[in-house]
Design a protein around this motif. Structure first.
Motif, PDB file in Angstrom:
ATOM      1  N   LEU A 194      26.360  -1.348  36.710  1.00 16.42           N
ATOM      2  CA  LEU A 194      26.100  -1.523  35.283  1.00 16.42           C
ATOM      3  C   LEU A 194      26.187  -0.225  34.505  1.00 16.42           C
ATOM      4  O   LEU A 194      25.890  -0.196  33.310  1.00 16.42           O
ATOM      5  CB  LEU A 194      24.720  -2.154  35.088  1.00 16.42           C
ATOM      6  CG  LEU A 194      24.576  -3.597  35.575  1.00 16.42           C
ATOM      7  CD1 LEU A 194      23.154  -4.091  35.367  1.00 16.42           C
ATOM      8  CD2 LEU A 194      25.564  -4.513  34.870  1.00 16.42           C
ATOM      9  N   ASN A 195      26.608   0.850  35.143  1.00 14.25           N
ATOM     10  CA  ASN A 195      26.759   2.129  34.451  1.00 14.25           C
ATOM     11  C   ASN A 195      28.031   2.191  33.619  1.00 14.25           C
ATOM     12  O   ASN A 195      28.259   3.167  32.903  1.00 14.25           O
ATOM     13  CB  ASN A 195      26.751   3.277  35.452  1.00 14.25           C
ATOM     14  CG  ASN A 195      25.386   3.482  36.075  1.00 14.25           C
ATOM     15  OD1 ASN A 195      24.370   3.104  35.504  1.00 14.25           O
ATOM     16  ND2 ASN A 195      25.350   4.066  37.252  1.00 14.25           N
ATOM     17  N   LYS A 196      28.867   1.167  33.706  1.00 15.51           N
ATOM     18  CA  LYS A 196      30.111   1.152  32.940  1.00 15.51           C
ATOM     19  C   LYS A 196      30.318  -0.233  32.338  1.00 15.51           C
ATOM     20  O   LYS A 196      29.719  -1.220  32.780  1.00 15.51           O
ATOM     21  CB  LYS A 196      31.298   1.504  33.831  1.00 15.51           C
ATOM     22  CG  LYS A 196      31.446   0.619  35.051  1.00 15.51           C
ATOM     23  CD  LYS A 196      32.612   1.028  35.904  1.00 15.51           C
ATOM     24  CE  LYS A 196      32.700   0.198  37.184  1.00 15.51           C
ATOM     25  NZ  LYS A 196      32.780  -1.248  36.948  1.00 15.51           N
ATOM     26  N   ASP A 197      31.168  -0.279  31.328  1.00 13.12           N
ATOM     27  CA  ASP A 197      31.502  -1.536  30.660  1.00 13.12           C
ATOM     28  C   ASP A 197      32.557  -2.260  31.485  1.00 13.12           C
ATOM     29  O   ASP A 197      33.716  -1.837  31.527  1.00 13.12           O
ATOM     30  CB  ASP A 197      32.018  -1.226  29.249  1.00 13.12           C
ATOM     31  CG  ASP A 197      32.492  -2.464  28.503  1.00 13.12           C
ATOM     32  OD1 ASP A 197      32.284  -3.581  29.008  1.00 13.12           O
ATOM     33  OD2 ASP A 197      33.080  -2.300  27.419  1.00 13.12           O
ATOM     34  N   SER A 202      30.933  -0.003  25.099  1.00 16.10           N
ATOM     35  CA  SER A 202      31.121   1.115  26.032  1.00 16.10           C
ATOM     36  C   SER A 202      30.243   2.316  25.703  1.00 16.10           C
ATOM     37  O   SER A 202      29.620   2.917  26.591  1.00 16.10           O
ATOM     38  CB  SER A 202      32.593   1.551  26.044  1.00 16.10           C
ATOM     39  OG  SER A 202      33.410   0.533  26.571  1.00 16.10           O
ATOM     40  N   LEU A 203      30.169   2.681  24.428  1.00 10.09           N
ATOM     41  CA  LEU A 203      29.387   3.857  24.038  1.00 10.09           C
ATOM     42  C   LEU A 203      27.892   3.615  24.205  1.00 10.09           C
ATOM     43  O   LEU A 203      27.170   4.462  24.742  1.00 10.09           O
ATOM     44  CB  LEU A 203      29.704   4.253  22.597  1.00 10.09           C
ATOM     45  CG  LEU A 203      28.921   5.455  22.040  1.00 10.09           C
ATOM     46  CD1 LEU A 203      29.109   6.685  22.923  1.00 10.09           C
ATOM     47  CD2 LEU A 203      29.370   5.758  20.606  1.00 10.09           C
ATOM     48  N   VAL A 204      27.417   2.463  23.771  1.00 12.30           N
ATOM     49  CA  VAL A 204      25.985   2.190  23.873  1.00 12.30           C
ATOM     50  C   VAL A 204      25.560   2.062  25.339  1.00 12.30           C
ATOM     51  O   VAL A 204      24.433   2.411  25.700  1.00 12.30           O
ATOM     52  CB  VAL A 204      25.598   0.937  23.050  1.00 12.30           C
ATOM     53  CG1 VAL A 204      26.016  -0.352  23.734  1.00 12.30           C
ATOM     54  CG2 VAL A 204      24.093   0.928  22.764  1.00 12.30           C
ATOM     55  N   ILE A 205      26.467   1.614  26.196  1.00 14.82           N
ATOM     56  CA  ILE A 205      26.164   1.561  27.630  1.00 14.82           C
ATOM     57  C   ILE A 205      26.007   2.966  28.192  1.00 14.82           C
ATOM     58  O   ILE A 205      25.082   3.235  28.971  1.00 14.82           O
ATOM     59  CB  ILE A 205      27.266   0.792  28.394  1.00 14.82           C
ATOM     60  CG1 ILE A 205      27.202  -0.696  28.051  1.00 14.82           C
ATOM     61  CG2 ILE A 205      27.131   0.992  29.906  1.00 14.82           C
ATOM     62  CD1 ILE A 205      28.380  -1.502  28.556  1.00 14.82           C
ATOM     63  N   MET A 227      22.570  -7.927  27.170  1.00 13.52           N
ATOM     64  CA  MET A 227      21.600  -8.810  27.819  1.00 13.52           C
ATOM     65  C   MET A 227      21.574  -8.655  29.329  1.00 13.52           C
ATOM     66  O   MET A 227      20.510  -8.708  29.950  1.00 13.52           O
ATOM     67  CB  MET A 227      21.880 -10.262  27.430  1.00 13.52           C
ATOM     68  CG  MET A 227      21.448 -10.597  26.020  1.00 13.52           C
ATOM     69  SD  MET A 227      21.515 -12.374  25.647  1.00 13.52           S
ATOM     70  CE  MET A 227      23.267 -12.581  25.408  1.00 13.52           C
ATOM     71  N   ILE A 228      22.730  -8.458  29.951  1.00 11.67           N
ATOM     72  CA  ILE A 228      22.752  -8.331  31.407  1.00 11.67           C
ATOM     73  C   ILE A 228      22.035  -7.054  31.855  1.00 11.67           C
ATOM     74  O   ILE A 228      21.534  -6.964  32.973  1.00 11.67           O
ATOM     75  CB  ILE A 228      24.207  -8.360  31.943  1.00 11.67           C
ATOM     76  CG1 ILE A 228      24.218  -8.653  33.449  1.00 11.67           C
ATOM     77  CG2 ILE A 228      24.942  -7.065  31.637  1.00 11.67           C
ATOM     78  CD1 ILE A 228      25.602  -8.866  34.034  1.00 11.67           C
ATOM     79  N   ARG A 229      21.935  -6.077  30.948  1.00 12.19           N
ATOM     80  CA  ARG A 229      21.263  -4.809  31.263  1.00 12.19           C
ATOM     81  C   ARG A 229      19.787  -4.807  30.862  1.00 12.19           C
ATOM     82  O   ARG A 229      19.111  -3.806  31.039  1.00 12.19           O
ATOM     83  CB  ARG A 229      22.012  -3.654  30.583  1.00 12.19           C
ATOM     84  CG  ARG A 229      23.365  -3.399  31.225  1.00 12.19           C
ATOM     85  CD  ARG A 229      24.258  -2.479  30.404  1.00 12.19           C
ATOM     86  NE  ARG A 229      25.468  -2.157  31.152  1.00 12.19           N
ATOM     87  CZ  ARG A 229      26.530  -2.977  31.249  1.00 12.19           C
ATOM     88  NH1 ARG A 229      26.509  -4.154  30.625  1.00 12.19           N
ATOM     89  NH2 ARG A 229      27.588  -2.627  31.968  1.00 12.19           N
ATOM     90  N   GLY A 230      19.319  -5.903  30.294  1.00 11.57           N
ATOM     91  CA  GLY A 230      17.911  -5.986  29.916  1.00 11.57           C
ATOM     92  C   GLY A 230      17.531  -5.056  28.788  1.00 11.57           C
ATOM     93  O   GLY A 230      16.398  -4.569  28.719  1.00 11.57           O
TER      94      GLY A 230
END
Length: 233
Positions: free
Chosen positions: A47-50, A103-106, A146-149
């Motif tokens: 989950l560290n990348k889009d 991508s940026l917000v991730i 959402m998948i990243r909470g």
């Protein structure tokens, strides 16, 4: 890395152009949505990348009409570091205009989490505001949050004219980094319009609330949000 063929299979579609509409319908069904999250993570748990960056740019970006292009990972990483340097004293608020698929917000979310151990990180420490115009990109952006909470506001509209279709409130209800976020849609009232500078609504309001804490929680976020998010400090 998850492939185009795998993404289409997970969504149950034959052609990539169907992805945005199908994904948006799934997102409104919590049980189906979280089952889809689980299936994605079985294939690609990083989950560290889009995971949609390449897929969306190749299959959905409208470069001719909107000159739509996506920020390379290296630039996203650099900008996330600059944002951190410039946001000292602003609490936990992060804002991303023209978010695309996220991508940026991730990248910023990854940097935020890395400041903590798994034992002292809570999603409520940080709050993100994303703005995106594209109907095609929006479902992927919501999915990624959402998948990243994460806890986030997503304004679906034009960041310049401040005309918007909806404002989504993405909420990790349990404040648990191992849980997915819920999706709520905020009302088209004067308080929401004033706080997020919405000058015109382009669609009718959508009644979609996934948790009983929504009214009080949203009120606190509105009162303490982009002008100084006390909940995220």
């Amino acid at each position: 890395m998850i492939t185009t063929e795998q993404i289409n299979a997970l969504l149950g579609i034959k052609e990539s152009y169907q992805a945005s509409d199908v994904l948006m319908k799934i997102l409104f069904d919590k049980a189906r949505r979280e089952e889809l999250f689980n299936r994605f993570l079985e294939i690609d748990w990083d989950l560290n990348k889009d995971m949609f960056h390449v897929y969306f740019e190749e299959e959905h970006a409208n470069k001719k009409k909107y000159a739509q292009d996506f920020t390379p990972d290296s630039i996203s990483t650099l900008v996330s570091k600059l944002i951190d340097a410039e946001s000292k004293g602003m609490g936990g608020l992060r804002m991303d205009v023209a978010s695309g698929t996220g991508s940026l917000v991730i990248k910023k979310w990854v940097d935020d989490r890395m400041k903590h151990t798994p034992f002292d990180y809570y999603p409520s420490m940080y709050f993100y505001q994303c703005e995106e115009l594209s109907d095609r990109a929006l479902p992927f952006l919501l999915f990624n949050l959402m998948i990243r909470g994460m806890n986030a506001i997503v304004i679906h509209g034009d960041s310049l004219s401040r005309e918007a279709k909806q404002v989504y409130f993405i909420q990790n209800t349990h404040d648990d980094c191992m849980r997915y976020s819920d999706m709520n849609i905020m009302p088209h009232n004067d308080l929401v319009a004033k706080e997020f500078d919405i000058r015109k609504w382009l669609e009718e309001p959508v009644d979609h609330i996934e948790n009983k804490d929504y009214p009080d929680y949203v009120k606190k976020v509105i009162e303490n949000g982009p002008k100084g998010n006390k909940m995220a400090q």
